[in-house]
Each structure stands twice: as C-alpha cells, then as structure tokens.
Design a protein around this motif. Structure first.
Motif, PDB file in Angstrom:
ATOM      1  N   GLN A 238       0.803  -1.210   0.000  1.00 48.97           N
ATOM      2  CA  GLN A 238       0.000   0.000   0.000  1.00 48.97           C
ATOM      3  C   GLN A 238       0.846   1.275   0.000  1.00 48.97           C
ATOM      4  O   GLN A 238       0.614   2.174  -0.812  1.00 48.97           O
ATOM      5  CB  GLN A 238      -0.996  -0.004   1.167  1.00 48.97           C
ATOM      6  CG  GLN A 238      -0.392   0.064   2.553  1.00 48.97           C
ATOM      7  CD  GLN A 238      -1.455  -0.003   3.643  1.00 48.97           C
ATOM      8  OE1 GLN A 238      -2.459  -0.717   3.509  1.00 48.97           O
ATOM      9  NE2 GLN A 238      -1.247   0.728   4.727  1.00 48.97           N
ATOM     10  N   LEU A 367      -8.202 -12.106   5.384  1.00 51.50           N
ATOM     11  CA  LEU A 367      -9.342 -11.198   5.251  1.00 51.50           C
ATOM     12  C   LEU A 367      -8.880  -9.744   5.352  1.00 51.50           C
ATOM     13  O   LEU A 367      -9.378  -8.864   4.637  1.00 51.50           O
ATOM     14  CB  LEU A 367     -10.382 -11.502   6.323  1.00 51.50           C
ATOM     15  CG  LEU A 367     -11.653 -10.642   6.301  1.00 51.50           C
ATOM     16  CD1 LEU A 367     -12.373 -10.799   4.965  1.00 51.50           C
ATOM     17  CD2 LEU A 367     -12.575 -11.024   7.460  1.00 51.50           C
ATOM     18  N   ILE A 368      -7.908  -9.489   6.245  1.00 53.63           N
ATOM     19  CA  ILE A 368      -7.344  -8.144   6.353  1.00 53.63           C
ATOM     20  C   ILE A 368      -6.735  -7.723   5.017  1.00 53.63           C
ATOM     21  O   ILE A 368      -6.919  -6.591   4.549  1.00 53.63           O
ATOM     22  CB  ILE A 368      -6.269  -8.089   7.456  1.00 53.63           C
ATOM     23  CG1 ILE A 368      -6.905  -8.284   8.841  1.00 53.63           C
ATOM     24  CG2 ILE A 368      -5.502  -6.779   7.415  1.00 53.63           C
ATOM     25  CD1 ILE A 368      -5.911  -8.263   9.975  1.00 53.63           C
ATOM     26  N   VAL A 370      -7.529  -8.776   2.028  1.00 54.69           N
ATOM     27  CA  VAL A 370      -8.593  -8.534   1.048  1.00 54.69           C
ATOM     28  C   VAL A 370      -9.202  -7.149   1.249  1.00 54.69           C
ATOM     29  O   VAL A 370      -9.406  -6.388   0.289  1.00 54.69           O
ATOM     30  CB  VAL A 370      -9.681  -9.629   1.157  1.00 54.69           C
ATOM     31  CG1 VAL A 370     -10.905  -9.246   0.316  1.00 54.69           C
ATOM     32  CG2 VAL A 370      -9.138 -10.971   0.709  1.00 54.69           C
ATOM     33  N   VAL A 371      -9.484  -6.808   2.509  1.00 56.66           N
ATOM     34  CA  VAL A 371     -10.079  -5.500   2.806  1.00 56.66           C
ATOM     35  C   VAL A 371      -9.138  -4.366   2.411  1.00 56.66           C
ATOM     36  O   VAL A 371      -9.548  -3.379   1.775  1.00 56.66           O
ATOM     37  CB  VAL A 371     -10.438  -5.395   4.301  1.00 56.66           C
ATOM     38  CG1 VAL A 371     -10.889  -3.977   4.657  1.00 56.66           C
ATOM     39  CG2 VAL A 371     -11.536  -6.394   4.654  1.00 56.66           C
ATOM     40  N   GLN A 372      -7.839  -4.494   2.779  1.00 62.42           N
ATOM     41  CA  GLN A 372      -6.884  -3.428   2.478  1.00 62.42           C
ATOM     42  C   GLN A 372      -6.702  -3.255   0.973  1.00 62.42           C
ATOM     43  O   GLN A 372      -6.670  -2.127   0.466  1.00 62.42           O
ATOM     44  CB  GLN A 372      -5.530  -3.729   3.128  1.00 62.42           C
ATOM     45  CG  GLN A 372      -5.520  -3.638   4.646  1.00 62.42           C
ATOM     46  CD  GLN A 372      -5.866  -2.270   5.165  1.00 62.42           C
ATOM     47  OE1 GLN A 372      -6.964  -2.052   5.679  1.00 62.42           O
ATOM     48  NE2 GLN A 372      -4.951  -1.331   5.041  1.00 62.42           N
ATOM     49  N   ALA A 374      -8.817  -4.187  -1.398  1.00 64.77           N
ATOM     50  CA  ALA A 374     -10.075  -3.693  -1.975  1.00 64.77           C
ATOM     51  C   ALA A 374     -10.207  -2.187  -1.768  1.00 64.77           C
ATOM     52  O   ALA A 374     -10.627  -1.447  -2.673  1.00 64.77           O
ATOM     53  CB  ALA A 374     -11.257  -4.420  -1.349  1.00 64.77           C
ATOM     54  N   LEU A 375      -9.831  -1.727  -0.575  1.00 64.41           N
ATOM     55  CA  LEU A 375      -9.886  -0.289  -0.285  1.00 64.41           C
ATOM     56  C   LEU A 375      -8.918   0.482  -1.172  1.00 64.41           C
ATOM     57  O   LEU A 375      -9.251   1.556  -1.708  1.00 64.41           O
ATOM     58  CB  LEU A 375      -9.561  -0.069   1.195  1.00 64.41           C
ATOM     59  CG  LEU A 375      -9.812   1.316   1.789  1.00 64.41           C
ATOM     60  CD1 LEU A 375     -11.277   1.707   1.629  1.00 64.41           C
ATOM     61  CD2 LEU A 375      -9.428   1.333   3.265  1.00 64.41           C
ATOM     62  N   SER A 401      -7.840   1.805   8.671  1.00 65.73           N
ATOM     63  CA  SER A 401      -8.535   0.549   8.363  1.00 65.73           C
ATOM     64  C   SER A 401      -7.781  -0.649   8.946  1.00 65.73           C
ATOM     65  O   SER A 401      -8.389  -1.568   9.518  1.00 65.73           O
ATOM     66  CB  SER A 401      -8.673   0.404   6.843  1.00 65.73           C
ATOM     67  OG  SER A 401      -9.123  -0.889   6.492  1.00 65.73           O
ATOM     68  N   GLN A 405      -9.204  -3.359  11.985  1.00 67.85           N
ATOM     69  CA  GLN A 405      -9.304  -4.803  11.796  1.00 67.85           C
ATOM     70  C   GLN A 405      -8.455  -5.563  12.820  1.00 67.85           C
ATOM     71  O   GLN A 405      -8.868  -6.618  13.323  1.00 67.85           O
ATOM     72  CB  GLN A 405      -8.858  -5.160  10.382  1.00 67.85           C
ATOM     73  CG  GLN A 405      -9.786  -4.613   9.311  1.00 67.85           C
ATOM     74  CD  GLN A 405      -9.230  -4.835   7.917  1.00 67.85           C
ATOM     75  OE1 GLN A 405      -9.359  -5.923   7.357  1.00 67.85           O
ATOM     76  NE2 GLN A 405      -8.601  -3.819   7.350  1.00 67.85           N
TER      77      GLN A 405
END
Length: 424
Positions: A238, A367-368, A370-372, A374-375, A401, A405
């Motif tokens: 990121q 899952l973390i 995927v969320v990061q 996706a964001l 975020s 999580q």
C-alpha cells in the motif's frame, strides 16, 4: 511483586531510551540531514529507493519474524528445538528475498524511468537497495533471536554500531564530500552490514538445534505464515504503490515533500521500535494466555495516549517541528499533521498486530489483506496524487482501516479462538 515488575519495565524503558532509542535517533537525525542537504531530485530518488527497500523487507518477511516469536514460545512448551525452527525460517526467508528482489528489480527501474532518471543511476540505486535488504533481513532475524533470549543490551549494541555508519554518511554529506542519493543509500548498506556482522558474532554457538528431521516442521512454519502473508504483502504494497503513483503523477516535488514529513514521523517510529524490540519479546515470555492478553491491552492503551499527545503537539506547534526540515519544506503544516496522525495510528496497530501474531491469532489475516487491497483498488484510480496532502491522506485512511481490523481480531481472540488461531 508488582513493584518488582514495574522496576523491571522501567529499567527496560531506560535502557531502550539510552541505547536502542539512541540508535533510532541517530537514524532520524541522519534522515533530517539528508532532507536539508540533498537536492530535491536526489532526495526524491532516495525516497523511491527507501520505499522499495521497505517493500522488499516486508514482502520477504510475510510474517516469518512473528513466526520466530511464535515457535520460540512453542519450543519452551516442549515443541521442536528452536534452532531447527530457526533454520527453516531462515531458509524460507531467503527464498522469499530472491523472489521479491526479482520483482523489485523490474518495478524500480520502470518507476524511476517515468520520473526521468537515467538507467545507470537507477541501477546503482537498485544494487545498493538489494544489498541493503539482504543484510537487513539477516540482521533482523539475529536481533529478534537476541531479544527472545533476553539479550536486550547486546541487541542495542549491535544496533548502535550499525547506526553509526549512517552518522558517517551524514557527516560526509554535511562536509560536502557528496550530497547525492548514493551516499545516503551507501550509509544504509553499511548500517545493515555492521549490524549483521556484530549480531552474528554475539550469537555464535548459542542456538541449540537437534539436527534431526522433525516431521511436519517446515509445513507448520508455512501453515503459520500462510495466513499472515497476504496481510503483510498488502501492507508492504500500500505505501509503496502510493509513493510510486505519486512519483509518476505528481513528480519529484510531491515525493520529496511526502517523504520529508515522513522523517518527522520517524520520531514516532522510535516508539514503534520499542514495541518490536522490547514489548512483544518481553510479553512473549508470559505462559498464561489470559495474563498475556491483559498485558497487551494495557500496552495498547498506553501507546494510544502517547500517539494522541504527539498529534496534539503537531497541531499546536508545527513551525518549530518543520524548521528541522529546512526552508524548502517550511509550509507543510497540514501535511505534518496528517503524517503524524498516521504514525500515531501505526504506533498502536504495530503493537496490536505483533501481539496477535505472538498468540497465533493469524487465521483472519487473509481477510485483512482482502479489505486493504479492496480499499486501495477502490480509492487509488481516482485519487489526487499531485498534492502531498492528498497523498498522505490516502495513507491515513489505509492505516486506520488496518488498526480497526487488528483490534477486532484482538476482541475475537479470547471469545472465539477457533476463528483466529493458526493451524500448526
């Protein structure tokens, strides 16, 4: 008993402040020298190289550093010999380094060329980055083992010895020997190399290994790392992706401004280092899980108070802080506030994530990721990369975020351990 514990923690804090804290301060001061003395174009290239180094370091780890702590705790409870576990971790880390280094060798020159740096300059920077990453990886494993042994003072000595090399590079820059990007990168390489050599010398003959085949050991390490890998990779990507996009769409001026206020955030990084260097290895020795959990929440609350105090200082007196960066960066008040807020959030999230992993609570880490991701994919295409404020704000959103999580996993762990615990 309570008094003895408080005294022990106070002694650790003082020792950290005088030694490891001093080492971090040396690195921070050297970074500020680079900001003030390097031309903007060279500093922007140094920023890209340093970001690539961080990407390689994190992506070649993928949770293996946390695995060192986890398998250390297992070995003390009758599990496989720690030396055998460590050998497997080193082997996997080297394989990951080769793969990630190859990726960086493609991405870095491509991004640099978009910013109009010539190929020869980029190849020199890339060579120094890859060499630094390899030495840093080996030194990091050694220092983590020393902390697990309780050798905090020895690890501090190794760290300080390495950081002094950054002082040499900064001094040469002040004296005008060279104010180029390569001097700063060479200082980083010398730092990592000296730290590795010193830590290897101190650990000689200290790690016991049974040197017998342990059925399923390598698979157990992979099973621990597999859930953490996507989250670590997402975190590594990121910040790197944001700065790479800023370089392509905003240019060297934006990259230099973002990275410059990041040098001030390194002050908070000293406190984050305390979590990595002292808190997590120290708490990892608590065998009782309930006590471990309670101690972790106390640490997180204390770090949140510290982070809020730092943000308040940035809000009330940005001028004196920005003076450290020099006149080129004197008007970055808003950027400084955003950067230090992000650093305060990271201060808490770093401790939270490492404590979760030390307990083996890693199953939800994919899952973390995927969320990061996706964001990032949702925001990145339309984000404004032509202003430092906007670039820093995107990092702030992603960091918040990640913290949210990690805290959810901390709450789920005691109540639903089957949902979060590693399968090893």
């Amino acid at each position: 008993m309570l008094r003895r514990r408080l005294t022990s923690w106070l002694r650790l804090l003082i020792e950290f402040g005088l030694s490891s804290g001093a080492a971090q301060a040396i690195g921070m001061i050297s970074g500020l020298v680079y900001v003030r003395y390097m031309p903007v174009s060279d500093y922007a290239l140094y920023a890209l190289a340093a970001t690539t180094l961080t990407f390689i370091s994190l992506s070649s780890d993928l949770g293996l550093n946390s695995a060192t702590t986890y398998f250390w705790r297992r070995s003390r409870s009758g599990g496989p010999a720690f030396g055998d576990c460590l050998a497997g971790i080193r082997r996997l880390r080297l394989l990951l380094f080769v793969g990630v280094g190859a990726i960086a060798a493609v991405i870095f020159p491509s991004v640099g060329a978009r910013a109009h740096y010539d190929l020869g300059t980029l190849l020199i920077a890339l060579g120094l980055v890859l060499a630094s990453a390899l030495a840093l990886m080996s030194a990091g494993i050694n220092l983590q083992v020393m902390r697990l042994f309780g050798w905090f003072r020895r690890s501090y000595l190794c760290d300080v010895a390495g950081q002094m090399m950054r002082v040499v590079a900064a001094a040469l820059m002040v004296l005008g020997v060279s104010r180029s990007y390569w001097m700063a990168l060479l200082g980083g390489l010398m730092c990592s190399t000296v730290t590795f050599a010193a830590s290897r010398w101190m650990l000689r003959g200290q790690i016991r290994a049974d040197h017998v085949a342990v059925p399923g050991l390598l698979r157990a390490i992979v099973q621990y790392v597999a859930p953490t890998a996507p989250a670590v990779l997402a975190f590594a990507l990121q910040d790197s992706v944001i700065l790479w996009l800023a370089s392509r769409l905003g240019g060297p001026q934006v990259v230099a401004a973002v990275f410059a206020v990041g040098r001030i955030s390194a002050i908070v990084g000293v406190l984050s280092a305390f979590s990595i260097v002292v808190i997590v290895p120290r708490l990892a020795g608590i065998a009782d899980l309930k006590r471990f959990i309670v101690a972790g929440w106390i640490v997180k609350a204390a770090l949140a108070v510290v982070g809020a105090t730092i943000v308040l200082i940035a809000l009330l007196m940005p001028g004196p802080i920005l003076w450290l960066l020099g006149p080129q960066y004197a008007r970055l008040d808003a950027e400084l506030l955003i950067a230090l807020t992000t650093a305060a959030i990271t201060l808490v999230s770093t401790a939270t994530i490492l404590l979760n992993r030390a307990k083996g609570w890693v199953r939800l880490d994919p899952l973390i990721a995927v969320v990061q991701l996706a964001l990032l994919l949702a925001l990145a295409p339309w984000w404004d990369y032509t202003r430092p404020t906007s670039v820093l704000l995107l990092s702030l959103i992603l960091s918040a975020s990640l913290l949210l999580q990690a805290l959810v996993i901390s709450l789920l762990g005691p109540r639903q351990p089957g949902w979060v615990s590693a399968r090893t």
